[in-house]
Design an enzyme around this catalytic site. Structure first.
Site, mmCIF file in Angstrom:
data_model
loop_
_atom_site.group_PDB
_atom_site.id
_atom_site.type_symbol
_atom_site.label_atom_id
_atom_site.label_comp_id
_atom_site.label_asym_id
_atom_site.label_seq_id
_atom_site.Cartn_x
_atom_site.Cartn_y
_atom_site.Cartn_z
ATOM 1 C CD GLU A 190 -48.538 -46.252 -21.950
ATOM 2 O OE1 GLU A 190 -47.318 -46.816 -22.313
ATOM 3 O OE2 GLU A 190 -49.398 -46.731 -22.680
ATOM 4 C CB CYS A 204 -72.398 -40.242 -49.691
ATOM 5 S SG CYS A 204 -72.379 -38.761 -50.914
#
Ligand SMILES: Cc1ncc(COP(=O)(O)O)c(C=O)c1O
Length: 435
Positions: free
Chosen positions: A289, A360
């Site tokens: 996977e 920020c």
């Protein structure tokens, strides 16, 4: 550092998938995720070629958590890949893209009943069961629906992967899987064999991500094969599939030297063969996977440099028009990246700077990096952002998520539109009493 399939044009611009990145930035705006289709296809093929002939039977399932978009599902389908999904949203996307449900595997340490129902309703190939309560729940849901759930059981092999602790999952102290210690995995196996409407097909493990060595894979292969032999001896059940998960690392910086897929295949298949012989059990079908190693190096993020701020005697900050919201990995686990000035890719990187985002937060993207004398208006190309970037993007500071463009042989197609500002308030509700 240039990645495969990248070049520099005679005018000194970075070219990806035959497209001039500066033109892409002008046409589609920044920040912009650029995905190289041919590289993605080549990675899928390299996995298939590497395992071909080394084991009697194998399947490669793309781990869609790395990057899940409908167009990519189409590419995966065309490349004969299976698909690993780990949420309702990923499953929904795969189904919306028309991905063959029988080639989908559903993961997750907490799958709600609605998700299990959705999986059964749509006939997905495998549910990878992660806990004893989930096994009971799945059995009762499947019985109610008159269906059979085809499952793998996720084992925690007790293998500590050589990677960042936040992307390690195979050690005993993990929220994922059923442990070998205390016989929990064996208990789950016996239960799966007895419960109604459950058809057990084998076992799964995934020990971690961004692994730059193959030892962990080898150890996981041996441990799970030993468990498979133990199960056979105890119950007579012989596993038909073994899913060894994903986790192969990629080159984020020039210091990263990941093993090739061929080496990975050699190591895993040798370990499997040796264990099968030692324990005298047949080789199960092998499933892999990979996520990051399929899409990671195929992605580049283009930003516009806005501010170049020199703090005398300290450092120079280069601020770009994205950051934490389109790539949280540096803040999450100190992930490292390299970048270059896309519009002057032929110039020597001689100015050491810190690349900062526009949020920020102290959202440093790259703490220290040499660039070719960056100026406002330059396009910065951050390399190897194909995996876990768009997939992990957020709207922090109400930044809209960037567009994703798929490039191939000089052609560029939008595969995800830039999120419009209006979408940022689409789901906001102002109650009547505040009107
Ligand atoms: C169960 C499982 N399979 C596969 C993967 C893909 O890992 P990678 O992207 O490192 O190949 C992950 C990622 O964490 C995972 O949790």
């Amino acid at each position: 550092m240039l990645l495969p399939n990248q070049s520099v044009s005679p005018g000194g611009r970075l070219v990806v998938g035959g497209c001039d990145t500066v033109e892409l930035a002008t046409r589609f705006g920044t920040p912009l995720y650029v995905l190289d289709e041919e590289m993605i296809r080549a990675s899928c093929r390299s996995y298939r070629q590497a395992f071909e002939g080394k084991v009697p039977s194998y399947e490669i399932a793309y781990a869609s958590k790395a990057l899940m978009i409908k167009a990519l599902c189409k590419v995966m389908e065309q490349e004969q890949m299976a698909l690993d999904v780990a949420s309702e949203g990923e499953l929904f996307t795969a189904l919306e893209a028309g991905f063959p449900p029988e080639r989908i595997k559903l993961h997750g340490n907490f799958k709600k009943a609605a998700l299990l129902r959705m999986a059964l309703d749509n006939g997905i190939g495998r549910v990878v069961v992660d806990s004893l309560p989930e096994l009971d729940l799945l059995s009762s849901i499947a019985t109610d629906m008159g269906k059979t759930a085809d499952i793998l059981i996720r084992i925690t092999p007790g293998v500590k992967a050589d990677t960042h602790e936040r992307i390690r999952t195979g050690q005993e102290d993990s929220k994922f899987g059923l442990g070998l210690i205390g016989g929990i995995a064996l208990t789950a196996t016996r239960k799966a064999l007895e419960l109604p409407s459950i058809d057990l097909h084998g076992f799964h493990c995934h020990i971690g991500s961004q692994m730059l060595h193959t030892d962990g894979f080898r150890r996981a292969a041996s441990v799970v094969m030993e468990f498979i032999a133990h199960v056979a001896a105890e119950t007579g059940y012989v596993a038909e599939q073994f899913d060894i998960g994903g986790g192969l690392g990629i080159r984020y910086t020039h210091d990263d030297v990941p093993p090739t897929v061929d080496k990975l295949a050699d190591e895993i298949c040798t370990a499997l063969g040796a264990a099968a012989e030692e324990h005298n059990i047949p080789l199960p079908e092998l499933i892999l996977e990979p996520g990051r190693s399929i899409v990671g190096e195929a992605g580049v993020t283009l930003y516009t440099i806005g501010v170049v701020k020199e703090i005398p005697g300290i450092r120079t900050y280069v601020s770009v028009d994205g950051g934490l919201s389109d790539n949280p990995r540096p803040c999450l686990y100190d992930a490292e990246y390299e970048a270059l000035i896309a519009n002057r890719a032929d110039q020597r990187p001689d100015t050491v700077v810190r690349v900062a985002g526009a949020h920020c937060e102290t959202d440093t993207l790259i703490p220290e990096l040499a660039l070719a004398a960056p100026r406002p208006g330059d396009i910065l190309a951050v390399q190897a952002t194909g995996a876990y970037n768009y997939a992990m993007a957020s709207n922090y500071n109400r930044f809209p998520r960037p567009a994703v463009v798929l490039v191939n042989d000089g052609r560029a197609d939008i595969v995800v539109e830039r999120e419009p500002l209006a979408d940022l308030v689409r789901l906001d509700v102002v109650p009547q009493r505040l009107q």
